[in-house]
Design a protein around this motif. Sequence first.
Motif, PDB file in Angstrom:
ATOM      1  N   ALA A 239       0.825  -1.207   0.000  1.00 18.02           N
ATOM      2  CA  ALA A 239       0.000   0.000   0.000  1.00 18.02           C
ATOM      3  C   ALA A 239       0.859   1.257   0.000  1.00 18.02           C
ATOM      4  N   GLY A 240       0.546   2.162  -0.928  1.00 19.55           N
ATOM      5  CA  GLY A 240       1.259   3.429  -1.003  1.00 19.55           C
ATOM      6  C   GLY A 240       2.526   3.398  -1.818  1.00 19.55           C
ATOM      7  N   SER A 241       2.966   2.233  -2.285  1.00 19.46           N
ATOM      8  CA  SER A 241       4.195   2.141  -3.075  1.00 19.46           C
ATOM      9  C   SER A 241       3.895   2.359  -4.562  1.00 19.46           C
ATOM     10  N   LYS A 242       4.917   2.275  -5.374  1.00 18.84           N
ATOM     11  CA  LYS A 242       4.787   2.518  -6.809  1.00 18.84           C
ATOM     12  C   LYS A 242       3.778   1.566  -7.443  1.00 18.84           C
ATOM     13  N   VAL A 243       2.912   2.133  -8.290  1.00 18.89           N
ATOM     14  CA  VAL A 243       1.912   1.330  -8.983  1.00 18.89           C
ATOM     15  C   VAL A 243       2.575   0.538 -10.106  1.00 18.89           C
ATOM     16  N   LEU A 244       2.417  -0.771 -10.069  1.00 19.68           N
ATOM     17  CA  LEU A 244       3.011  -1.631 -11.091  1.00 19.68           C
ATOM     18  C   LEU A 244       2.098  -1.791 -12.304  1.00 19.68           C
ATOM     19  N   TYR A 245       0.817  -2.003 -12.040  1.00 21.16           N
ATOM     20  CA  TYR A 245      -0.146  -2.215 -13.122  1.00 21.16           C
ATOM     21  C   TYR A 245      -1.434  -1.478 -12.773  1.00 21.16           C
ATOM     22  N   ARG A 246      -2.010  -0.847 -13.791  1.00 23.44           N
ATOM     23  CA  ARG A 246      -3.204  -0.030 -13.569  1.00 23.44           C
ATOM     24  C   ARG A 246      -4.193  -0.275 -14.704  1.00 23.44           C
ATOM     25  N   SER A 247      -5.467  -0.325 -14.360  1.00 23.19           N
ATOM     26  CA  SER A 247      -6.510  -0.533 -15.364  1.00 23.19           C
ATOM     27  C   SER A 247      -7.696   0.369 -15.053  1.00 23.19           C
ATOM     28  N   THR A 248      -8.220   1.006 -16.101  1.00 25.92           N
ATOM     29  CA  THR A 248      -9.398   1.870 -15.955  1.00 25.92           C
ATOM     30  C   THR A 248     -10.430   1.481 -16.998  1.00 25.92           C
ATOM     31  N   GLN A 249     -11.648   1.255 -16.563  1.00 21.58           N
ATOM     32  CA  GLN A 249     -12.742   0.971 -17.489  1.00 21.58           C
ATOM     33  C   GLN A 249     -13.954   1.804 -17.105  1.00 21.58           C
ATOM     34  N   LYS A 250     -14.657   2.302 -18.132  1.00 21.11           N
ATOM     35  CA  LYS A 250     -15.809   3.166 -17.915  1.00 21.11           C
ATOM     36  C   LYS A 250     -17.047   2.585 -18.587  1.00 21.11           C
ATOM     37  N   ASN A 251     -18.188   3.131 -18.179  1.00 18.20           N
ATOM     38  CA  ASN A 251     -19.486   2.786 -18.775  1.00 18.20           C
ATOM     39  C   ASN A 251     -19.792   1.286 -18.702  1.00 18.20           C
ATOM     40  N   LEU A 252     -19.437   0.676 -17.577  1.00 14.67           N
ATOM     41  CA  LEU A 252     -19.780  -0.712 -17.357  1.00 14.67           C
ATOM     42  C   LEU A 252     -21.156  -0.795 -16.687  1.00 14.67           C
ATOM     43  N   GLY A 253     -21.674  -1.995 -16.587  1.00 15.15           N
ATOM     44  CA  GLY A 253     -22.970  -2.188 -15.947  1.00 15.15           C
ATOM     45  C   GLY A 253     -23.030  -3.540 -15.270  1.00 15.15           C
ATOM     46  N   MET A 254     -23.777  -3.615 -14.169  1.00  8.74           N
ATOM     47  CA  MET A 254     -23.917  -4.871 -13.445  1.00  8.74           C
ATOM     48  C   MET A 254     -25.388  -5.186 -13.225  1.00  8.74           C
ATOM     49  N   ALA A 255     -25.739  -6.435 -13.449  1.00  6.26           N
ATOM     50  CA  ALA A 255     -27.092  -6.898 -13.204  1.00  6.26           C
ATOM     51  C   ALA A 255     -27.329  -7.009 -11.697  1.00  6.26           C
TER      52      ALA A 255
END
Length: 358
Positions: A239-255
């Motif tokens: 926690a708080g250390s350098k980000v190794l991998y990052r993912s962003t997704q928008k406009n998703l939906g959940m049933a």
Amino acid sequence: MNSGKNFFIIALSLATCLLSFVCLKIPVVHAEGAGFTVAAVTPVNQFDKHASYFDLKVVPGQKQNINVQIQNLTNTPKKIIAYPNTAYTSNAGVEAYDKNKLKHLSRAPFLLSEILGRPQRIILAPRETKTLTFTIQMPQQKFRGILEGALYFLDSQTSSAQQTNQKGMTIKNRYALALGIVLREDTHTSVAPKMKMNKISTGIQDTANFSAATRVNLENTRPVMIKKLKLVGEISKEAGSKVLYRSTQKNLGMAPNSNFDYSIDWHNDTMTAGKYHMHLVATSGKYKWVFDRDFNITRSAAAKVNKKANIERNWTWLWILLGGLLVLLVFILAFFIGRHSANKKTTQDSRSEKDKED
């Protein structure tokens, strides 16, 4: 030369089609090309009068018939199977309706397959229209929020089984239409969505580049849809250390009452065993959920994922190579056909000139 040019254009079109056939999965076809239509005959207890799907106000223990008109738009007979399916969330982060048996994919208190009964089959003559009737039998137990799903109409002559997220190649079109169903009892009390983070596991990003990925199972624990969902996931060593991998997704939906695996891509890096930290933020309108959790990747899990990712990537390159060779073959064939046609035309022209001289 025009003949040779025409052959070249035809060959190019053929090559494009063949390359698509080899390298791509054929997607599920909905309205376009299905060859049939479905329409809800909305009853008097329709809650949303403007909706083209079933949005029904019901009470515990209620029994009611609902009707759907199905029209065959083609000049050949059609065999249609209608499944009453509860909505779930696919791993792409969108609501889906194409599974009749959901198992762990839904934790809804009641399933549409229980309320509307077994799937039904219908045979349509060319250009024929029929009415299909399903009987709703509501449970005696009350529920809040909504029960959501669809009547999923599948052309049985173009698909023999219900499947989604298929890996590998497929050459079978699946012609289907989904007619939505929403059942609600309490129309006055609003239910707020609530998200929960379950298991963190490993896998491959099989929808994109077959890269190693970390999967986070997210669950919508309430009987309400989550719309316009944005997810931002970050992986670091702690926690708080350098980000190794990052993912962003928008406009998703959940049933409602569903879960899915959200993947964070390792961008073709080799997955290494060790301790990591997951920081994930989910937002939907005024709602926000923040998750922080340490997790561990074992050596056996990392080795399994790396092996699978390499195999999948190797097969991808094999299909691309075969596709390229196929295109080259078609171009060579087109060249010789065009050349033969041009030589033939030149010979005929020469003979015509000679005949005129004689």
